[in-house]
Design an enzyme around this catalytic site. Structure first.
Site, PDB file in Angstrom:
ATOM      1  N   ARG A   1      10.857  73.237  39.914  1.00  0.00           N
ATOM      2  CA  ARG A   1      10.273  73.100  41.255  1.00  0.00           C
ATOM      3  C   ARG A   1       8.782  73.441  41.339  1.00  0.00           C
ATOM      4  NH1 ARG A   1      15.136  75.804  44.946  1.00  0.00           N
ATOM      5  NH2 ARG A   1      16.828  74.556  44.069  1.00  0.00           N
TER       6      ARG A   1
ATOM      7  N   ASP B   1       8.834  78.046  49.744  1.00  0.00           N
ATOM      8  CA  ASP B   1       9.651  76.892  50.125  1.00  0.00           C
ATOM      9  C   ASP B   1       9.234  76.370  51.500  1.00  0.00           C
ATOM     10  OD1 ASP B   1      10.911  77.287  47.739  1.00  0.00           O
ATOM     11  OD2 ASP B   1      12.922  77.570  48.553  1.00  0.00           O
TER      12      ASP B   1
ATOM     13  N   ASP C   1      13.297  83.603  50.065  1.00  0.00           N
ATOM     14  CA  ASP C   1      12.052  83.181  49.424  1.00  0.00           C
ATOM     15  C   ASP C   1      10.926  84.198  49.602  1.00  0.00           C
ATOM     16  OD1 ASP C   1      13.399  80.694  49.085  1.00  0.00           O
ATOM     17  OD2 ASP C   1      12.753  80.096  51.094  1.00  0.00           O
TER      18      ASP C   1
ATOM     19  N   ASP D   1      15.258  83.689  44.987  1.00  0.00           N
ATOM     20  CA  ASP D   1      15.239  82.369  45.619  1.00  0.00           C
ATOM     21  C   ASP D   1      13.884  81.703  45.311  1.00  0.00           C
ATOM     22  OD1 ASP D   1      15.878  80.216  47.251  1.00  0.00           O
ATOM     23  OD2 ASP D   1      16.752  81.446  48.816  1.00  0.00           O
TER      24      ASP D   1
END
Ligand SMILES: *[C@@H]1O[C@H](CO)[C@@H](O)[C@H](O)[C@H]1NC(C)=O
Ligand SMILES: *[C@@H]1O[C@H](CO)[C@@H](O)[C@H](O)[C@H]1NC(C)=O
Ligand SMILES: *[C@@H]1O[C@H](CO)[C@@H](O)[C@H](O)[C@H]1NC(C)=O
Ligand SMILES: *[C@@H]1O[C@H](CO)[C@@H](O)[C@H](O)[C@H]1NC(C)=O
Ligand SMILES: *[C@@H]1O[C@H](CO)[C@@H](O)[C@H](O)[C@H]1NC(C)=O
Length: 333
Positions: free
Chosen positions: A211, A158, A125, A154
């Site tokens: 997301r 996150d 990430d 990625d």
């Protein structure tokens, strides 16, 4: 003239209090109001200016309170930057650039990350917050591209493994498939449930896949975010997660602004089945009016996270696009 151009290094960290001369960018939400105390980052510690990767790693890695002003471009060459507790990591001026690897906050508390351009990070990430509390991710820009398919990069930011009391504000997320995952597996209920309280406000999401955010087992309050061309499930609440969604604006090709279906579409998680993965549904709660644009919300269950337990000021819905576009991203603080 922006007030921050007048300020010295030492006062950069508190540029947010320059209000009422500019917009009020001070900390709001779960990173401020929570049971363990407000996020202050390196406040009270020394201020250091770093211009190379070795100095950056040395200044940021321990748990001593410190304000670290990063100046220039930092190529981390495949080794992630590990941030210790009680740190403010702030890009200088128009923003510092982080390339070559992303940033991890693991098992830490009280961290502020501001004014960084985090771009084209491979293998992991842009920012990962794991088992960490009290983090403010503010006024950064996250960028990659959508040419390589959903799994080439990625996440952008996150937040996983029981992390808690986080605010993600005024960031510019763009040109990326999987933006911000909260709770990284549907089998981690025992780790995540009761945690993952996150406030997302005044973020600008443009040309993204999924997301924005996707959450499992936690509570996220999303207000005054602006979404443009968010192609699949934008806000996705699943695995008993609760979202409180208010005052957000959705534009362009954004067909599904908010969903509580447990189905994770293949573009999000093409792991086990070409039809996507199934987990149990999440909950949605709506506060102040949202503008869904041409999209259709898809709610299966209404929850009980109907009020945020702190004070915050909503931007008028008609002003959200303008305020977010002009205030989010680099060079604003
Ligand atoms: C970072 O450094 C590596 C090794 O020198 C190099 O291959 C890579 O292109 C650099 N990345 C960027 C974005 O400059
Ligand atoms: C975080 O703590 C866990 C458990 O003690 C440990 O396995 C992990 O290596 C730690 N992570 C880092 C980056 O220190
Ligand atoms: C989480 O971090 C704490 C330190 O803050 C550590 O004691 C604990 O082992 C970590 N837990 C996991 C699951 O990594
Ligand atoms: C709601 O989401 C489910 C799962 O993605 C999908 O099958 C269904 O068609 C959607 N319903 C609407 C009204 O969009
Ligand atoms: C809120 O709803 C969840 C899911 O149904 C439930 O587990 C929880 O106990 C409820 N909380 C309160 C305070 O009612």
């Amino acid at each position: 003239m922006k007030p921050s151009t007048l300020l010295s290094y030492a006062s950069l960290a508190v540029a947010a209090v320059a209000w009422p001369f500019g917009p009020d960018y001070s900390l709001v939400g779960f990173a401020k109001n929570n049971p363990i105390g407000p996020t202050t980052g390196g406040k009270g510690g020394k201020t250091v200016v770093v211009k190379d990767v070795a100095s950056l790693r040395a200044a940021i890695g321990d748990d001593v309170p410190r304000i670290v002003i990063a100046k220039g471009t930092f190529n981390l060459t495949k080794t992630r930057l590990l941030v210790g507790s009680h740190k403010s990591l702030i890009g200088y001026g128009k923003g510092a650039e982080i390339v070559g690897a992303g940033i991890t906050v693991a098992n830490k508390t009280n961290v502020i990350i501001q004014n960084l351009g985090i771009r084209f990070i491979l293998d992991n990430d842009g920012i990962t917050l794991t088992n960490s509390t009290r983090v403010w991710v503010d006024h950064n820009e996250f960028e990659s591209d959508m040419n390589h398919g959903p799994d080439y990069y990625d996440g952008q930011c996150d937040i996983v493994r029981g992390s808690d009391w986080v605010t993600v504000s005024w960031n510019y997320f763009h040109d990326h498939w999987k933006s911000s995952l909260v709770g990284n597996s549907d089998v981690l209920r025992s780790v995540d449930q009761g945690h993952l309280h996150i406030t997302y406000h005044h973020n600008y999401w443009r040309n993204e896949g999924t997301r924005g955010n996707a959450g499992r087992f936690g509570h996220q309050h999303l207000f005054n975010n602006f979404y443009k061309d968010f192609r699949y499930q934008a806000i996705h609440s699943r695995s008993d997660n609760q979202v409180l969604v208010e005052g957000n604006v959705f534009r362009g090709d954004t067909p599904e602004p908010l969903s509580t279906y447990g189905l994770v579409v293949p573009m999000d998680s093409p792991n086990t089945s070409p039809d996507g993965d199934y987990e149990i549904d999440g909950f949605a709660n709506l506060g102040a009016k949202n503008d869904w644009g041409h999209g259709k919300i898809n709610i299966t269950q209404w929850g009980n996270f109907t009020r945020a337990p702190y004070k915050y000021k909503l931007t008028a819905l008609r002003d959200v696009e303008k305020v977010v576009k002009s205030g989010a991203g680099l060079g604003k603080i």
